[in-house]
Structures are given as C-alpha cells and as structure tokens.
Scaffold this active site. Structure first.
Site, short mmCIF file in Angstrom:
data_model
loop_
_atom_site.label_atom_id
_atom_site.label_comp_id
_atom_site.label_asym_id
_atom_site.label_seq_id
_atom_site.Cartn_x
_atom_site.Cartn_y
_atom_site.Cartn_z
N ASN A 81 -2.14 -6.15 6.94
CA ASN A 81 -0.78 -5.61 7.15
C ASN A 81 -0.69 -4.21 6.54
O ASN A 81 -0.89 -4.04 5.34
CB ASN A 81 0.23 -6.56 6.48
CG ASN A 81 1.67 -6.18 6.78
OD1 ASN A 81 2.00 -5.00 6.93
ND2 ASN A 81 2.53 -7.18 6.88
N HIS A 117 0.83 -1.20 0.00
CA HIS A 117 0.00 0.00 0.00
C HIS A 117 0.87 1.25 0.00
O HIS A 117 1.83 1.36 0.75
CB HIS A 117 -0.91 0.00 1.23
CG HIS A 117 -1.83 1.17 1.27
ND1 HIS A 117 -2.93 1.27 0.44
CD2 HIS A 117 -1.80 2.31 1.99
CE1 HIS A 117 -3.55 2.41 0.67
NE2 HIS A 117 -2.89 3.06 1.62
N LYS A 151 1.68 -2.49 5.64
CA LYS A 151 2.68 -2.37 4.57
C LYS A 151 2.30 -3.19 3.34
O LYS A 151 3.00 -3.17 2.34
CB LYS A 151 4.05 -2.83 5.05
CG LYS A 151 4.63 -1.92 6.13
CD LYS A 151 6.07 -2.27 6.45
CE LYS A 151 7.02 -1.60 5.45
NZ LYS A 151 8.43 -1.63 5.92
N GLU A 152 1.22 -3.97 3.42
CA GLU A 152 0.84 -4.78 2.26
C GLU A 152 -0.50 -4.27 1.69
O GLU A 152 -0.53 -3.28 1.00
CB GLU A 152 0.83 -6.26 2.66
CG GLU A 152 2.23 -6.70 3.11
CD GLU A 152 2.38 -8.20 3.36
OE1 GLU A 152 1.72 -9.00 2.69
OE2 GLU A 152 3.18 -8.57 4.25
N MET A 153 -1.62 -4.88 2.06
CA MET A 153 -2.89 -4.44 1.51
C MET A 153 -3.50 -3.29 2.32
O MET A 153 -4.39 -2.58 1.85
CB MET A 153 -3.84 -5.62 1.37
CG MET A 153 -3.30 -6.65 0.35
SD MET A 153 -4.09 -8.28 0.43
CE MET A 153 -5.49 -8.02 -0.68
#
Lengths: 330, 330
Positions: A120, A80, A122-124
């Site tokens: 997360n 993201h 830092k992810e989705m």
C-alpha cells in the site's frame, strides 16, 4: 444416601460449569498451542522486519505494536513519508478470531491481510516483488524458508503465510473476565459483574460475542442514529458494491479494549466512557446513566488478558544484493 | 621436581593469559552484570516508549533498533514528520564504552544523550515537560519510579537515568574475535586472523582500540586525504569552537560493524569493503589489495557478538490525563 465421591462431584461440577458457560455469549480465549515453532519464529522476524517497507523504517509492528495492545494508539496510522492513514489500525491481538480482516473485511484471513500494507503506497509503500527480493537476498532468511517450506523458494505467499502463522499466536488468554467465566466469580469486581449483566441486557452482546467479544459479523455503524465522523471510509460497500453495506463495518473485538484506544474506525473517541455512550446511543438508541457507564467500563477493562511475551527477533544483515531502503523517495 | 598443583597451574595460566592479552590493543567485551534489575526494566519500557515523542510513533528503538544492531540501517534517520536527520544513527550497542556520546561527543554520557532526541524537533519532536507529564500520568509508571527512585517524583533526570541504565546492559560479548582473544585461536578463520594482523600493522588500531574497538578518542575524518561528503556536519568544532576540531568526530565502535551499515557519519558507504578502503586511503594514506580488503572484512565480521536478548516490554495504557499524541501537527 451415600455421599458423592470426589470424582463424581468433579464430573457434576464440570457438567454444571459447561452448561452455565454454554449460556454465556462470550467464550474464553484459549492459550495458544504452537505446532510449527520454526514457522512462527520466521513469521515473527518478518513481523518486525522494517525492510519489508520502501523506507526500511516501517514494519508490521510499527502500527500493530505488541508493546501497546497490538495497535499504534493513534487515530489513524502514520505511513510511508508520514502519510496520514485512512482508518484506525485494528489490533493484531486475537485477530485470528475475526471472520475476515480489515474494517471492511476485504481480506479473507490473516495471510491475505499481511500482503496489503506492504504494497500500500500510503502504508509501507513497497511492492511484493521488492519484498521478495529483499528477503531472498539474505542467506539466513533463505535457510529458514528452506527449512519451513521445503523448496527454499521465497514468495510473497510464503512470506505472508509465515507472518500469519506468527499472528495466530498473538492471543491474550487468562483475562479476569475469562477467569470469571471459568467459575472464579471474584476474579472481577462487583462493578464489572454488573457491567457484564448490562452488556447482556442492553443488547451489546448481539454484536460483541464469541471468544473475541466481536469479529463474528458485520454491522452498520449508526444503526439507530447516524454516526458523525469526518472519516470518509464507507465500509463494506467498498467490497460488495451493495448499497445496503454503506457504513457497514466488521464488529471489532473488545478484547484488550483498554489498550486499543482511540476507538471506532475513525479513531476519534479517546475514552471508554465516551465510547460506550456513543455505542449505546447510535446502535441501541439508549442512554446510559453515569453508574451504568462506570459498570460497563469496569466490565470492558476486565477483558484485558495476558499479553504475548515476545523476544525481539535478531534480523540478519543486508548485503550487496539486498535492495537499499529509499526513505526519502517520493 | 614436584609437579605444579592445579591451583598453581591455574595461576600461571592466568598470568600468562593476562600478559598476552595486555599486548592486544583490543580487549574483550565483558558480559553485563545487572545490579539494578528494576531500574533496567523501567529503562527498557522507556526505551520502547513511543509516547516520548510528539507523534506517539517514535521511540528510542525506532532509530536504535535492537533487532538490527542497535541502528536503523539508514544513511540518516527519519524523524518527526518524516524529517531527514542530519547524521547517521550510531549504534546503542556497547555505547557505554564511548568516552562521550553523539558523533561530536556533545553529551558526556548515555544519560545526557537520552534527553537529546526526545526534545529535538527533527527527531522525536517532543519537550522534556511533555515527556514528564506523559509518564507521570500513568499509575503503573508512577509505581515503578517510586520503587526505583524512592520519592515517586518523575523528572527528565530520572527518565534519562533509567534509559541509560537499560542501555548500559546492551553489550555484545562472546564474539568469535573475543573467543580468539581468550585463547581459542580457531574461533576465527585464517583470513580473519590475517585481517587482524593487518588491522594492527596498517595502524587501524591507533584509533580503533579498547573493548569497543573505537569510542576511546576523537579523530579528524580525512587525516591524510579529505573525506568527500555532502553531509554538512562539522564535528567536534560545534562543541569546542576550536578551529582544529573541524571534521573531528568520535571514533566509532567497530563492534557488530557487519550489522551497522551504512557507514561513516554521513551513512553514504554501504559495504565494509568500500569502508575499509576509504579508511585506509584517507586516514592512513594506504591502498589495500583485494586480498587485504577481504582479510580485513573477515576480521571485522568476527566482531559481531551475542546480541542482547530483549523481551518486548508491555507498556501501560494512556488515560484521560495523558497528553494525546499529535502525529500530524506541524
């Protein structure tokens, strides 16, 4: 003496083959048997569902791209807001064969894994609550959940269960090496055959074994000599808190390894030639000759199997109740 | 009198049907006839090819997602390094029917369009030279180009030609409204039928006509009353330099409009109800009643056709010659 009947010959051949196969440290990948097609189809939709992310842009398939070996083929993933991910994306192909999920094994199975990236930051970058609200807002999804799970109540538990059911179908049988294991010795080249012998003789099989040629254990990265990396991941110690688990990671599958570059948990090694030399040196304390390297790489390339044939799912439209994506929210 | 033969009846029916259909301002979408399957398959691979971007993460399908109506369903798109795109991503579905491509028509066709995002620093952030080097590095691509284009020389011209060939197959025939046009009056609801009558009576069809229900002309956004937006796009003036072309945009297709929210070139309007009211007001100087709005929306939803069934392509692996992705380069 009476000659053997064809049936008797077939039985003898089967016994012989199975006894030879039993000696091999690598087992074939079995084709998938889909017993719950509706759950698998629902899971496929969710795997490709960008609305499970805060931005409405990132789906499971973004970093586990089924066009490219179930990975994003980047050193570490893009999350993201284009955040740089902490670790190399492991392939989703044959992932079910792993004893646990993530490089450090912190999720016990695919279902537990699937919930991680969604929430997360830092992810989705989403939350499980918003993921559930999003899916729950669409009548077409509700009907499918009702059909598959009975009560129609959509939960993160059901969402991740369906995703895992789909992921379990992502196996890659019928590789040249599997054909070789099944008795067709000409399915792989002489170079690959020599590479497989080396793979056994040098001791690679002590970690890379089983149907996925890995995934069956944890092992220290840098067993004989230290692994040099800028990646800060500490491995399994993050899960166990045990000092002995520093730099211990799940042994990755080598199935489809030709497709899943760059290599290692830091994704800093781009070629198989370099990867096998690093492994030989730091895990086994050995130097490979140029010829040995080539043979080993030829063997590894024979592990590429039939890739899952995926018909892209058509996703239902959002409506006034669906939470709106926030791609540029910090 | 002798009864008409079946053949004569069929001819009379065809003449009658075509005379009725000729009166309708909207024409049916014809199913696609694929004449060059190998070129289309190559184009599909390139459409899903993230290595046509600097990051190795963004493909044509990222912003023209074939799971979600050929759009990203965001107000404006996410580009390289998470840059905020300048304008709403138009759908690739039925795009071939447009008189030109992009909102301002600056590309004359799909082939010319396809080269734009690859080299746009705010979109895929690559260059045509690197795109060609990337594709040219992979033997599996080279073989396909040789097969389709004869000489095996890979150029941006061939790459975009193949992508366009694939995109031309992305049509959505057989919508309920098409079935209605073909004579099955019960294929759409009474509400939708009333909506279609309104769509003609109010004058929407003066711009939204033809097979794609749009795409046939340019029109000023805010013909009667100004369109309020924070989006800086000026429309066709950017192409022609003609002051009269300020705020003039290509009329978008309304095919699959239920799937291609949010609406207008600024992507600031999320519901069809709001969109039809804005259009009625600023383009036609009219107010719609609540019932008229509902009827119009019911008609618009009848324009959702069969979505293309896409088998996800399997892409060839990179090798030592392939330029490496640079996801975190500025």
């Amino acid at each position: 003496m009476k000659p053997f009947s064809p049936l008797a010959l077939a039985i003898i051949a089967a016994i012989y083959t199975s006894s030879v196969m039993a000696k091999e440290p690598i087992e074939i990948i079995q084709p998938v048997m889909i017993t719950e097609p509706e759950k698998v189809e629902l899971g496929k939709m969710l795997f490709f569902e960008p609305r499970l992310s805060m931005s409405g842009f990132i789906s499971c398939n973004s970093c586990h791209n089924l066009s490219t070996g179930g990975v994003d083929a980047l050193p570490t993933s893009i999350g993201h807001n284009w955040q740089e991910g902490p670790i190399n994306s492991p392939t989703v192909l044959n992932a079910e064969y792993g004893l646990a999920q993530f490089w450090d094994g912190r999720a016990k199975d695919l279902k537990e894994q699937a919930g991680g990236p969604i929430a997360n930051p830092k992810e989705m970058g989403f939350s499980h609550e918003l993921a559930v609200s999003t899916i729950d807002s669409m009548p077409a999804y509700k009907a499918r959940f009702e059909n598959v799970y009975g009560d129609g109540k959509i939960t993160i538990d059901n969402i991740t269960d369906a995703i895992a059911a789909f992921e379990k179908t992502l196996v890659t049988p019928n590789s040249p090496f599997d054909q070789y294991l099944l008795g067709n010795k000409s399915a792989i080249s002489e170079e690959a055959t020599a590479g497989y012998q080396l793979f056994k003789d040098k001791g690679c099989v002590s970690c890379h074994n089983g149907p996925a040629v890995g995934g069956t254990m944890y092992m220290k990265m840098g067993l004989i000599k230290p692994f040099h990396t800028k990646n800060p991941a500490e491995g399994r110690i993050a899960v166990t808190g045990n000092a002995a688990d520093m730099n211990v990671f799940k042994v990755p599958t080598l199935r489809n390894i030709e497709l899943t570059y760059p290599y290692f948990h830091d994704g800093a090694t781009w070629t198989l030639e370099e990867a096998v030399n690093v492994m030989a040196e730091i895990q086994l304390g050995q130097d490979l000759s140029k010829q040995e390297t080539q043979e080993m790489v030829a063997f590894l390339k024979s592990l590429t199997g039939d890739q899952p044939q995926i018909v892209l799912p058509i996703l239902p439209p959002s409506n006034a109740k669906t939470p709106r994506p926030a791609p540029f929210a910090e």
